[in-house]
Design a protein around this motif. Structure first.
Motif, short mmCIF file in Angstrom:
data_model
loop_
_atom_site.label_atom_id
_atom_site.label_comp_id
_atom_site.label_asym_id
_atom_site.label_seq_id
_atom_site.Cartn_x
_atom_site.Cartn_y
_atom_site.Cartn_z
N GLU A 62 0.81 -1.23 0.00
CA GLU A 62 0.00 0.00 0.00
C GLU A 62 0.84 1.27 0.00
O GLU A 62 0.50 2.24 -0.68
CB GLU A 62 -0.97 -0.01 1.18
CG GLU A 62 -2.08 -1.02 1.02
CD GLU A 62 -3.09 -0.96 2.15
OE1 GLU A 62 -3.10 0.02 2.92
OE2 GLU A 62 -3.89 -1.91 2.24
N GLY A 63 1.93 1.29 0.75
CA GLY A 63 2.79 2.47 0.79
C GLY A 63 3.41 2.77 -0.56
O GLY A 63 3.42 3.92 -1.02
N HIS A 66 0.66 3.90 -3.04
CA HIS A 66 0.24 5.28 -2.76
C HIS A 66 1.25 6.27 -3.30
O HIS A 66 0.91 7.27 -3.94
CB HIS A 66 0.03 5.48 -1.26
CG HIS A 66 -0.58 6.80 -0.93
ND1 HIS A 66 0.20 7.92 -0.70
CD2 HIS A 66 -1.87 7.20 -0.82
CE1 HIS A 66 -0.59 8.95 -0.44
NE2 HIS A 66 -1.86 8.53 -0.51
N LYS A 67 2.53 5.99 -3.06
CA LYS A 67 3.59 6.88 -3.52
C LYS A 67 3.59 6.95 -5.05
O LYS A 67 3.68 8.03 -5.64
CB LYS A 67 4.94 6.38 -3.02
CG LYS A 67 6.11 7.28 -3.39
CD LYS A 67 7.43 6.66 -2.96
CE LYS A 67 7.83 7.19 -1.61
NZ LYS A 67 9.20 6.77 -1.24
N MET A 69 1.10 6.26 -7.22
CA MET A 69 -0.08 6.93 -7.74
C MET A 69 -0.01 8.44 -7.51
O MET A 69 -0.46 9.21 -8.36
CB MET A 69 -1.34 6.34 -7.11
CG MET A 69 -1.67 4.96 -7.63
SD MET A 69 -3.19 4.30 -6.93
CE MET A 69 -4.40 5.35 -7.73
N THR A 70 0.56 8.84 -6.40
CA THR A 70 0.68 10.27 -6.10
C THR A 70 1.56 10.97 -7.13
O THR A 70 1.18 12.01 -7.68
CB THR A 70 1.23 10.49 -4.68
OG1 THR A 70 0.35 9.87 -3.74
CG2 THR A 70 1.37 11.96 -4.35
N GLN A 73 -0.12 10.99 -10.53
CA GLN A 73 -1.19 11.99 -10.60
C GLN A 73 -0.62 13.39 -10.84
O GLN A 73 -1.24 14.22 -11.49
CB GLN A 73 -2.01 11.96 -9.31
CG GLN A 73 -3.24 12.84 -9.34
CD GLN A 73 -4.05 12.71 -8.07
OE1 GLN A 73 -3.54 12.36 -7.02
NE2 GLN A 73 -5.33 12.99 -8.17
N TRP A 127 -6.84 2.08 -12.09
CA TRP A 127 -6.59 2.64 -10.77
C TRP A 127 -7.42 3.88 -10.46
O TRP A 127 -7.23 4.55 -9.47
CB TRP A 127 -5.12 2.85 -10.53
CG TRP A 127 -4.44 3.95 -11.33
CD1 TRP A 127 -5.00 4.88 -12.14
CD2 TRP A 127 -3.04 4.19 -11.35
NE1 TRP A 127 -4.05 5.68 -12.68
CE2 TRP A 127 -2.82 5.28 -12.20
CE3 TRP A 127 -1.94 3.61 -10.73
CZ2 TRP A 127 -1.57 5.79 -12.46
CZ3 TRP A 127 -0.69 4.14 -10.99
CH2 TRP A 127 -0.51 5.22 -11.84
#
Length: 129
Positions: A62-63, A66-67, A69-70, A73, A127
């Motif tokens: 998950e970490g 998240h990184k 996808m951030t 984005q 995603w």
């Protein structure tokens, strides 16, 4: 003889000399089957599958997800590529992403015996909406 517009030619046409029109079915001859290249491709693709599994395991964190996808984005492709390189896969990976999904292309590396890549594993995942 004169030209008769209502005279239709005979089909099939009568041959000009015997044996001219021979109705043999077409039979193609193929070279003998050689599976050496195909066998090498199967072996190479197994490596791609193993590397794809490693990639998916890391993306499942998950970490890390998240990184990634951030920065994706924010449109930071170089940082996304750096994150994927940090996984230390044995094959090259091309990453493409949009707001709704990501595509990873894992390819075999060319060698002196095979100067072109034989195989590509494409992992396409959603995603976002």
């Amino acid at each position: 003889m004169y030209y008769n517009p209502f005279h239709y030619p005979i089909y099939p046409p009568v041959p000009a000399y015997p044996g001219y029109y021979v109705n043999y079915p077409l039979q193609r001859t193929y070279p003998p089957v050689d599976i050496k290249i195909f066998s090498k491709s199967v072996k190479s693709f197994r490596l791609l599958m193993e590397q794809g599994s490693i990639l998916l395991d890391r993306l499942g964190d998950e970490g890390f997800a998240h990184k990634m996808m951030t920065v994706a984005q924010q449109g930071k492709k170089a940082e996304v590529d750096q994150l994927i390189k940090s996984i230390s896969l044995k094959v090259p990976v091309i990453t493409k992403f949009t707001p709704s999904g990501v595509i990873f292309e894992l390819t075999t590396q060319p060698t002196q015996q095979a100067p072109m890549s034989c195989c590509t594993l494409t992992v396409s995942m959603k995603w976002g909406i």
